[in-house]
Write a protein that holds these residues in place. Structure first.
Motif, PDB file in Angstrom:
ATOM      1  N   THR A  49       0.842  -1.199   0.000  1.00  0.00           N
ATOM      2  CA  THR A  49       0.000   0.000   0.000  1.00  0.00           C
ATOM      3  C   THR A  49       0.873   1.242   0.000  1.00  0.00           C
ATOM      4  O   THR A  49       1.846   1.331   0.743  1.00  0.00           O
ATOM      5  CB  THR A  49      -0.889   0.013   1.268  1.00  0.00           C
ATOM      6  OG1 THR A  49      -1.595  -1.217   1.330  1.00  0.00           O
ATOM      7  CG2 THR A  49      -1.875   1.173   1.223  1.00  0.00           C
ATOM      8  N   ASN A  50       0.493   2.196  -0.849  1.00  0.00           N
ATOM      9  CA  ASN A  50       1.175   3.484  -0.884  1.00  0.00           C
ATOM     10  C   ASN A  50       1.004   4.152   0.484  1.00  0.00           C
ATOM     11  O   ASN A  50      -0.101   4.213   1.019  1.00  0.00           O
ATOM     12  CB  ASN A  50       0.535   4.340  -1.991  1.00  0.00           C
ATOM     13  CG  ASN A  50       1.294   5.618  -2.256  1.00  0.00           C
ATOM     14  OD1 ASN A  50       1.754   6.291  -1.339  1.00  0.00           O
ATOM     15  ND2 ASN A  50       1.415   5.969  -3.525  1.00  0.00           N
ATOM     16  N   ASN A  73       0.934   7.117   1.131  1.00  0.00           N
ATOM     17  CA  ASN A  73       0.053   8.294   1.049  1.00  0.00           C
ATOM     18  C   ASN A  73      -1.289   7.957   0.399  1.00  0.00           C
ATOM     19  O   ASN A  73      -1.871   8.754  -0.322  1.00  0.00           O
ATOM     20  CB  ASN A  73       0.734   9.433   0.294  1.00  0.00           C
ATOM     21  CG  ASN A  73       0.002  10.754   0.488  1.00  0.00           C
ATOM     22  OD1 ASN A  73      -0.759  10.913   1.437  1.00  0.00           O
ATOM     23  ND2 ASN A  73       0.209  11.687  -0.428  1.00  0.00           N
ATOM     24  N   ARG A  74      -1.777   6.762   0.656  1.00  0.00           N
ATOM     25  CA  ARG A  74      -3.128   6.357   0.274  1.00  0.00           C
ATOM     26  C   ARG A  74      -3.704   5.565   1.441  1.00  0.00           C
ATOM     27  O   ARG A  74      -2.970   5.109   2.293  1.00  0.00           O
ATOM     28  CB  ARG A  74      -3.116   5.449  -0.978  1.00  0.00           C
ATOM     29  CG  ARG A  74      -2.497   6.066  -2.215  1.00  0.00           C
ATOM     30  CD  ARG A  74      -3.325   7.183  -2.804  1.00  0.00           C
ATOM     31  NE  ARG A  74      -2.772   7.633  -4.076  1.00  0.00           N
ATOM     32  CZ  ARG A  74      -1.795   8.511  -4.224  1.00  0.00           C
ATOM     33  NH1 ARG A  74      -1.238   9.064  -3.149  1.00  0.00           N
ATOM     34  NH2 ARG A  74      -1.349   8.855  -5.414  1.00  0.00           N
ATOM     35  N   LYS A 106      -0.780   5.696   9.988  1.00  0.00           N
ATOM     36  CA  LYS A 106      -1.673   6.672   9.347  1.00  0.00           C
ATOM     37  C   LYS A 106      -2.669   7.251  10.349  1.00  0.00           C
ATOM     38  O   LYS A 106      -2.940   8.463  10.352  1.00  0.00           O
ATOM     39  CB  LYS A 106      -2.406   6.017   8.170  1.00  0.00           C
ATOM     40  CG  LYS A 106      -1.477   5.741   6.992  1.00  0.00           C
ATOM     41  CD  LYS A 106      -2.113   4.875   5.926  1.00  0.00           C
ATOM     42  CE  LYS A 106      -1.062   4.497   4.886  1.00  0.00           C
ATOM     43  NZ  LYS A 106      -1.570   3.557   3.879  1.00  0.00           N
ATOM     44  N   ASP A 133     -11.201  13.185  -3.644  1.00  0.00           N
ATOM     45  CA  ASP A 133     -10.191  12.193  -3.291  1.00  0.00           C
ATOM     46  C   ASP A 133     -10.894  10.862  -3.075  1.00  0.00           C
ATOM     47  O   ASP A 133     -11.685  10.720  -2.147  1.00  0.00           O
ATOM     48  CB  ASP A 133      -9.465  12.634  -2.020  1.00  0.00           C
ATOM     49  CG  ASP A 133      -8.327  11.698  -1.651  1.00  0.00           C
ATOM     50  OD1 ASP A 133      -8.225  10.625  -2.274  1.00  0.00           O
ATOM     51  OD2 ASP A 133      -7.557  12.038  -0.751  1.00  0.00           O
ATOM     52  N   ASP A 176      -8.943   8.024  -3.042  1.00  0.00           N
ATOM     53  CA  ASP A 176      -7.882   7.104  -2.631  1.00  0.00           C
ATOM     54  C   ASP A 176      -7.433   7.279  -1.184  1.00  0.00           C
ATOM     55  O   ASP A 176      -6.689   6.458  -0.665  1.00  0.00           O
ATOM     56  CB  ASP A 176      -6.652   7.285  -3.525  1.00  0.00           C
ATOM     57  CG  ASP A 176      -6.964   7.062  -4.990  1.00  0.00           C
ATOM     58  OD1 ASP A 176      -7.862   6.248  -5.262  1.00  0.00           O
ATOM     59  OD2 ASP A 176      -6.311   7.684  -5.847  1.00  0.00           O
ATOM     60  N   THR A 218      -5.652  10.141   0.309  1.00  0.00           N
ATOM     61  CA  THR A 218      -4.344  10.746   0.561  1.00  0.00           C
ATOM     62  C   THR A 218      -4.390  11.453   1.916  1.00  0.00           C
ATOM     63  O   THR A 218      -5.466  11.730   2.453  1.00  0.00           O
ATOM     64  CB  THR A 218      -4.013  11.798  -0.520  1.00  0.00           C
ATOM     65  OG1 THR A 218      -4.997  12.835  -0.445  1.00  0.00           O
ATOM     66  CG2 THR A 218      -4.019  11.177  -1.903  1.00  0.00           C
ATOM     67  N   GLY A 223      -9.215   9.985 -10.322  1.00  0.00           N
ATOM     68  CA  GLY A 223      -8.393   9.917  -9.130  1.00  0.00           C
ATOM     69  C   GLY A 223      -7.866  11.275  -8.775  1.00  0.00           C
ATOM     70  O   GLY A 223      -8.171  12.270  -9.417  1.00  0.00           O
ATOM     71  N   THR A 224      -7.085  11.320  -7.747  1.00  0.00           N
ATOM     72  CA  THR A 224      -6.705  12.617  -7.211  1.00  0.00           C
ATOM     73  C   THR A 224      -5.246  12.928  -7.494  1.00  0.00           C
ATOM     74  O   THR A 224      -4.845  13.069  -8.632  1.00  0.00           O
ATOM     75  CB  THR A 224      -6.992  12.670  -5.715  1.00  0.00           C
ATOM     76  OG1 THR A 224      -6.479  11.491  -5.124  1.00  0.00           O
ATOM     77  CG2 THR A 224      -8.464  12.762  -5.454  1.00  0.00           C
TER      78      THR A 224
END
Ligand SMILES: [Zn+2]
Length: 351
Positions: free
Chosen positions: A100-101, A103-104, A130, A184, A186, A188, A347-348
């Motif tokens: 997983t990213n 920043n997602r 997170k 957004d 996703d 972020t 997507g963002t």
């Protein structure tokens, strides 16, 4: 200034992570508060050295009684990513355990209330990180998430509801461009910072004094003392302009003169072939429709072994890759077009 150590429990016994958070206490409860973090993508360090240069400026302001609003600073937000190496290469963008990213996957809350955050006791370490970062940041009027691109200009992502109210911030920071986004999907960090306010009454959301942005401090190699000093001054000017820090030696930021465009204007330019990229343009270049952007050498020395890529519309080169090897379909660069891209991605942010 107070330093605390934040601890994140790892995914197995005996493993945990920690990072420092610094807090300056404001003298005026009515003043806006600010949260700054860097290196959520753990290898993106221009913001880390900018914060390193900013801290003495804030300590001086504190010693002189000029800190008005509360300030929380997390100079290195991702101890999990910082420790990830794979065959000698640092991997700070994706959590290796979950792919997983970093920043997602932040929760997009319906209101700015940390009690709405999910329980991640049985989740993974990156999820716990997170949630902790959101707990630290939610409730601040100003939230700055410092990143960088591959090679690029200094630019901001900003939710459309905060523009043009945030033009003074872009001007204070001295960035080259601002990319506006609407939705957004996703999760972020920026999206998680602004989404909770979108459905609140205007007098509660206070978009006139709210700031949430992903700051792209140029490229991954732009870890440089001179740039860090200039970026620290830009962050400081923003904090002064918004009343978090008092400094009567600074004047109000002028109007923003950089590029402002919606996200849908960005052409990402997927590579038609795999090979070696020879760029014909660099970040900051203004290009006309049809201009040669790059040549991909896919069959070296052979007739027809080079493929040229041309600009689909006029615009400005915002970023390009830092590596010159590419696969077919990977993005060559970001071109901020004068109008909507023909293949605008959903997507963002593409931070
Ligand atoms: Zn990033």
């Amino acid at each position: 200034m107070q330093k605390s150590i934040e601890r994140i429990v790892g995914d197995s016994e005996g493993v945990s992570y920690e990072f420092p958070a610094f807090r300056f206490e404001g003298a005026d409860k009515a003043a806006p508060s600010a949260y700054l973090q860097a290196a959520l993508h753990a290898g993106e360090l221009p913001g880390v050295v900018a914060i390193d240069a900013l801290m003495p400026m804030l300590e001086k302001a504190e010693a002189e009684g000029r800190i008005k609003g509360n300030i929380t600073i997390v100079p290195q937000a991702n101890p999990i990513g910082r420790a990830q190496y794979h065959f000698g290469e640092h991997q700070g963008r994706f959590h290796l355990g979950t792919r997983t990213n970093f920043n997602r996957g932040f929760p997009l809350l319906a209101a700015p209330d940390t009690t709405l955050l999910p329980d991640t006791t049985l989740g993974t370490a990156d999820q716990r990180l997170k949630i902790r970062l959101l707990q630290l940041s939610l409730g601040h009027d100003i939230v700055l998430d410092l990143h960088c691109d591959d090679e690029g200009l200094a630019y901001l992502y900003v939710h459309a509801s905060l523009w043009p109210a945030m033009a003074d911030c872009a001007s204070a920071m001295g960035v080259d461009a601002v990319i506006l986004w609407d939705e957004d999907t996703d999760g972020t960090f920026e999206g998680a910072s602004i989404t909770p306010y979108l459905n609140l009454p205007a007098e509660v959301a206070r978009f006139d004094r709210r700031v949430a942005t992903t700051v792209e401090y140029r490229g991954i190699l732009d870890v440089d003392g001179t740039l860090a000093g200039a970026d620290a001054k830009g962050l400081y000017r923003l904090l002064v302009a918004r009343g978090v820090v008092l400094d009567q030696t600074l004047s109000t930021p002028g109007s923003f003169t950089g590029t402002v465009a919606p996200l849908e204007n960005i052409d990402m330019m997927p590579a038609p072939r795999a090979g070696a990229v020879v760029y014909e343009v660099k970040p900051g270049d203004r290009v006309a429709k049809g201009a040669l952007l790059a040549t991909i050498v896919h069959a070296p020395g052979e007739a027809g072994g080079r493929t040229q890529v041309f600009a689909p519309q006029a615009g400005i080169i915002l970023t390009r890759r830092s590596r010159r090897i590419i696969r077919a379909g990977e993005d060559l660069l970001k071109l901020v077009g004068d109008r909507k891209s023909a293949d605008a991605r959903s997507g963002t942010l593409e931070d």
